[in-house]
Write a protein that holds these residues in place. Structure first.
Motif, PDB file in Angstrom:
ATOM      1  N   UNK A  88      29.179  61.195  34.986  1.00  0.00           N
ATOM      2  CA  UNK A  88      27.885  60.494  35.106  1.00  0.00           C
ATOM      3  C   UNK A  88      27.649  60.040  36.544  1.00  0.00           C
ATOM      4  N   UNK A  89      26.391  59.801  36.848  1.00  0.00           N
ATOM      5  CA  UNK A  89      26.049  59.362  38.196  1.00  0.00           C
ATOM      6  C   UNK A  89      26.514  57.916  38.423  1.00  0.00           C
ATOM      7  N   UNK A  90      27.033  57.621  39.602  1.00  0.00           N
ATOM      8  CA  UNK A  90      27.471  56.267  39.951  1.00  0.00           C
ATOM      9  C   UNK A  90      26.235  55.397  40.211  1.00  0.00           C
ATOM     10  N   UNK A  91      26.062  54.301  39.460  1.00  0.00           N
ATOM     11  CA  UNK A  91      24.867  53.485  39.668  1.00  0.00           C
ATOM     12  C   UNK A  91      24.954  52.577  40.894  1.00  0.00           C
ATOM     13  N   UNK A  92      26.176  52.404  41.433  1.00  0.00           N
ATOM     14  CA  UNK A  92      26.403  51.379  42.461  1.00  0.00           C
ATOM     15  C   UNK A  92      25.925  51.841  43.841  1.00  0.00           C
ATOM     16  N   UNK A  93      25.314  50.939  44.573  1.00  0.00           N
ATOM     17  CA  UNK A  93      24.990  51.202  45.974  1.00  0.00           C
ATOM     18  C   UNK A  93      23.540  51.596  46.214  1.00  0.00           C
ATOM     19  N   UNK A  94      22.850  51.949  45.140  1.00  0.00           N
ATOM     20  CA  UNK A  94      21.436  52.307  45.288  1.00  0.00           C
ATOM     21  C   UNK A  94      20.650  51.108  45.832  1.00  0.00           C
ATOM     22  N   UNK A  95      19.818  51.342  46.838  1.00  0.00           N
ATOM     23  CA  UNK A  95      18.943  50.269  47.306  1.00  0.00           C
ATOM     24  C   UNK A  95      17.587  50.458  46.627  1.00  0.00           C
ATOM     25  N   UNK A  96      17.248  49.496  45.764  1.00  0.00           N
ATOM     26  CA  UNK A  96      16.082  49.654  44.890  1.00  0.00           C
ATOM     27  C   UNK A  96      14.787  49.539  45.678  1.00  0.00           C
ATOM     28  N   UNK A  97      14.821  48.727  46.719  1.00  0.00           N
ATOM     29  CA  UNK A  97      13.632  48.597  47.556  1.00  0.00           C
ATOM     30  C   UNK A  97      14.069  47.923  48.836  1.00  0.00           C
ATOM     31  N   UNK A  98      13.383  48.209  49.912  1.00  0.00           N
ATOM     32  CA  UNK A  98      13.625  47.476  51.145  1.00  0.00           C
ATOM     33  C   UNK A  98      12.305  47.356  51.890  1.00  0.00           C
ATOM     34  N   UNK A  99      11.966  46.129  52.241  1.00  0.00           N
ATOM     35  CA  UNK A  99      10.677  45.906  52.893  1.00  0.00           C
ATOM     36  C   UNK A  99      10.853  45.057  54.135  1.00  0.00           C
ATOM     37  N   UNK A 100       9.968  45.281  55.080  1.00  0.00           N
ATOM     38  CA  UNK A 100       9.972  44.475  56.296  1.00  0.00           C
ATOM     39  C   UNK A 100       9.005  43.319  56.110  1.00  0.00           C
ATOM     40  N   UNK A 101       9.473  42.112  56.358  1.00  0.00           N
ATOM     41  CA  UNK A 101       8.619  40.933  56.257  1.00  0.00           C
ATOM     42  C   UNK A 101       7.895  40.732  57.592  1.00  0.00           C
ATOM     43  N   UNK A 102       6.819  39.929  57.584  1.00  0.00           N
ATOM     44  CA  UNK A 102       6.064  39.706  58.814  1.00  0.00           C
ATOM     45  C   UNK A 102       6.920  39.199  59.985  1.00  0.00           C
ATOM     46  N   UNK A 103       8.000  38.477  59.683  1.00  0.00           N
ATOM     47  CA  UNK A 103       8.851  37.969  60.768  1.00  0.00           C
ATOM     48  C   UNK A 103       9.905  38.980  61.220  1.00  0.00           C
ATOM     49  N   UNK A 104       9.832  40.193  60.691  1.00  0.00           N
ATOM     50  CA  UNK A 104      10.759  41.234  61.120  1.00  0.00           C
ATOM     51  C   UNK A 104      12.004  41.372  60.274  1.00  0.00           C
TER      52      UNK A 104
END
Lengths: 415, 415
Positions: A88-104
């Motif tokens: 089975x595929x390893x579920x660990x380590x996936x980054x579900x989302x990453x966003x830049x905030x206004x302050x960087x």
């Protein structure tokens, strides 16, 4: 024998190592453990024979003895299970989302292991290998407490897995078991929140209630199932008959079997006699409300207690309702929020049933028997959650993980 | 006064109505409630004055009196909060995935409300309006149990919201409060699992521990924060100074404030005297280990107890370590899994810190003070989870939902 504190500490240490293992290393551990189980077949069968002797002497029923018994085929099955989990595929380590905030700041949410998972179970010794496999693949250390009847078998299985992991150069403490069989040990285990991140009870309603009452560790309740099928006035009655027959009789001792039939009054006279005839093939006892007993006098009159009951037997309760609203109210009142199904041709009624029934799995025109990790395509499952927190329905590898926020900055401070 | 059973039953009934409301109807409810809070200003202020009198008579401290006090501006703030929640996106109804299985079943996972949320809190009366707003927008009924000091204020606020909802033609029982202030009522509330799906305690460590110990309802632990900052040997020391100063002193009474500094031995002699000078601006007391006290003799010697402490005060513990490994071990041992930050120029050390620190939020080169729903872009938060089950870190609207599986069939039965 290790104390609970020691077991907890070792599990926590092991979990710190497991959380940073790559999938390749974990899969190697699973395959070596599988191979070691096969090599250890004689030890395991000898240990199982001890359990069997004790159980026979205590007068255990044939059905339970069969659950307890291990054979070369069943050990092969455990090893196979571990190989399947490795695939089975390893579920660990996936980054579900990453966003830049206004302050960087870059803020991401990453999937990580839960840490240490405690599992209390009553059932077959093969659960020991299965539970280890799923916990290990998802990067978690496992502390197992199996039923006392299977103590020797479980010890032999865990010893083989630990040796296999050690051979693969991986921490054997990734799986440990609590061998003490007294109630005090179980109670102390449920309060080991310093080391254990999640506790999953697998067993009957009594065990689950005890854990919910006493645990200070966050619990995932797994499921008793009082599953309902509602046959709407517009239902294809042949389809309804096949779905009901399947959900009630294909396997009676499981949580996704149907325990209660709800029928629209407009088709009750037509449907119930046919239903009775079909279920007679399996000698199903039907416990009906007054209205249904008037239609089929051979039904047993149902009591209030019947509506909430998980029979796990060739018994079905039967209730006639005058409307979809009444059906939804009845089901939401008595079900265990596991799985319920409507048989209908009506679009709006199907949608309302899906929206308004408060269950882990809500079906239109299908058997409730599909609520299962492998049927849902997860490959394997650790149980079926009937609570709403964290996971609902069949739990696969993903449900044995949590997330953490990872934040990349370059000197940001809060104004 | 309604019994707990009645409150639970009404909440469950209300939740069945709320779960099928569209966003437009919920937003209308929030705006009407906001407007009704403003119209009810006099009643609310009068009720608050009663609480203030009682508190003054009991000798409450100025700081706590200020938290308890309501003013026209603070009521305007509550109304504003509800308007802001109305402007957020409705999390309910999203189908996270839907796949066709080989047998033709379409299996989807849909976001739905949790149902009934219980919240136990000690803090300011404005939490009453905030908690209602978030629960309502996410389609949940709320049962609130605030601190006894704010009883009259909370009753007046809830009464206004209920009237507002009724004016909008929506169920007023969407929010109810438990007015009984005795311990037995709180204990019974924590065991109302028949009606309440999730219990969220907001308050100090004592409250949270009591709830974890006694609740039979699934709990989301919200956070005490013993947050650490590790200044690595390669750190930009000016940046480290600003981050530490911000995290320690920008606001001391909050869970994401820094409580402990960990410094690499190689830069300790250079960094600690500068750090001491900078923190002297705010008269921060520094409790150091032996090695750091040798470098800055005016540090107070730290005891073992200091490492695990959430001071919520102008106090900082300080520990010197010889390596990143030692820093990670120290932090994982003593922190509360809330927020920790590394200041470093080293790529590999940054990645290892992110991977190996077991916390809700792990930072590189930024202040821990950013762990907050609005800073993360959620618009609002109900609290910060420090447990791993269900939600970790700041909890916004999405964290007040669960999922259910919806399955579309055309007669499938299990072979």
């Amino acid at each position: 024998m290790a104390t609970l504190q020691e077991i907890g500490q070792r599990a926590q240490e092991a979990s710190r190592k497991l959380q940073i293992l790559g999938a390749a290393e974990k899969d190697r551990g699973l395959l070596t453990a599988a191979e070691r189980l096969l090599r250890g077949q004689e030890e395991i069968l000898a240990a199982n024979e001890k359990d069997m002797e004790k159980a026979r002497a205590a007068g255990m029923s044939q059905g339970l003895l069969d659950r307890l018994r291990l054979t070369p085929e069943r050990i092969e099955g455990m090893a196979d299970g571990l190989r399947q989990v490795a695939a089975l595929e390893d579920p660990v380590g996936e980054v579900l989302s990453m966003k830049k905030r206004p302050n960087g700041l870059m803020i991401g949410q990453k999937r990580v292991p839960l840490g240490v998972i405690g599992i209390i179970y009553e059932a077959r010794p093969n659960v020991t290998a299965d539970a280890f496999g799923l916990c290990f693949k998802s990067g978690n250390a496992a502390i197992l407490k199996g039923g006392s009847d299977a103590l020797c078998s479980n010890q032999a299985i865990v010893a083989c897995i630990q040796k296999g992991l050690a051979e693969a150069g991986l921490p054997g403490e990734a799986v440990q078991m609590i061998s003490s069989t007294d109630r005090a040990a179980t109670q102390a285990f449920m309060r080991l929140d310093q080391y254990v991140d999640v506790l999953i009870p697998r067993g009957g309603a009594g065990l689950i209630r005890t854990v919910v009452e006493q645990s200070t560790i966050p619990v995932i309740e797994t499921g008793t199932g009082n599953c309902h099928i509602f046959v709407d006035e517009s239902a294809d009655l042949d389809m309804a008959l096949e779905i009901l027959f399947n959900a009630k009789t294909q396997r009676i001792g499981v949580c996704n079997a149907c325990e209660s039939l709800v029928v629209h009054a407009k088709i009750a006279e037509q449907f119930l006699p046919r239903m009775k005839e079909r279920l007679d093939e399996k000698q199903v006892e039907i416990r009906g409300d007054e209205a249904s007993c008037r239609i089929v006098p051979s039904f047993t009159p149902a009591t209030e207690e019947d509506w909430g009951k998980e029979y796990l037997d060739y018994i079905l309760s039967c209730k006639i309702v005058g409307s979809l609203d009444e059906a939804i109210d009845h089901i939401n009142r008595y079900h265990t929020k596991h799985s319920d199904s409507i048989v209908t041709r009506d679009y709006a009624n199907a949608q309302r049933f899906l929206d308004e029934i408060d269950a882990a799995a809500v079906y239109v025109n299908a058997s409730t028997r599909f609520t299962d990790g492998s049927e849902f395509g997860f490959g394997a499952e650790i149980g079926i959650s009937t609570q709403k927190l964290h996971a609902r329905g069949p739990m696969g590898l993903k449900e044995l993980t949590t997330t953490k926020y990872i934040i990349y900055g370059n000197g940001q401070v809060r104004p």
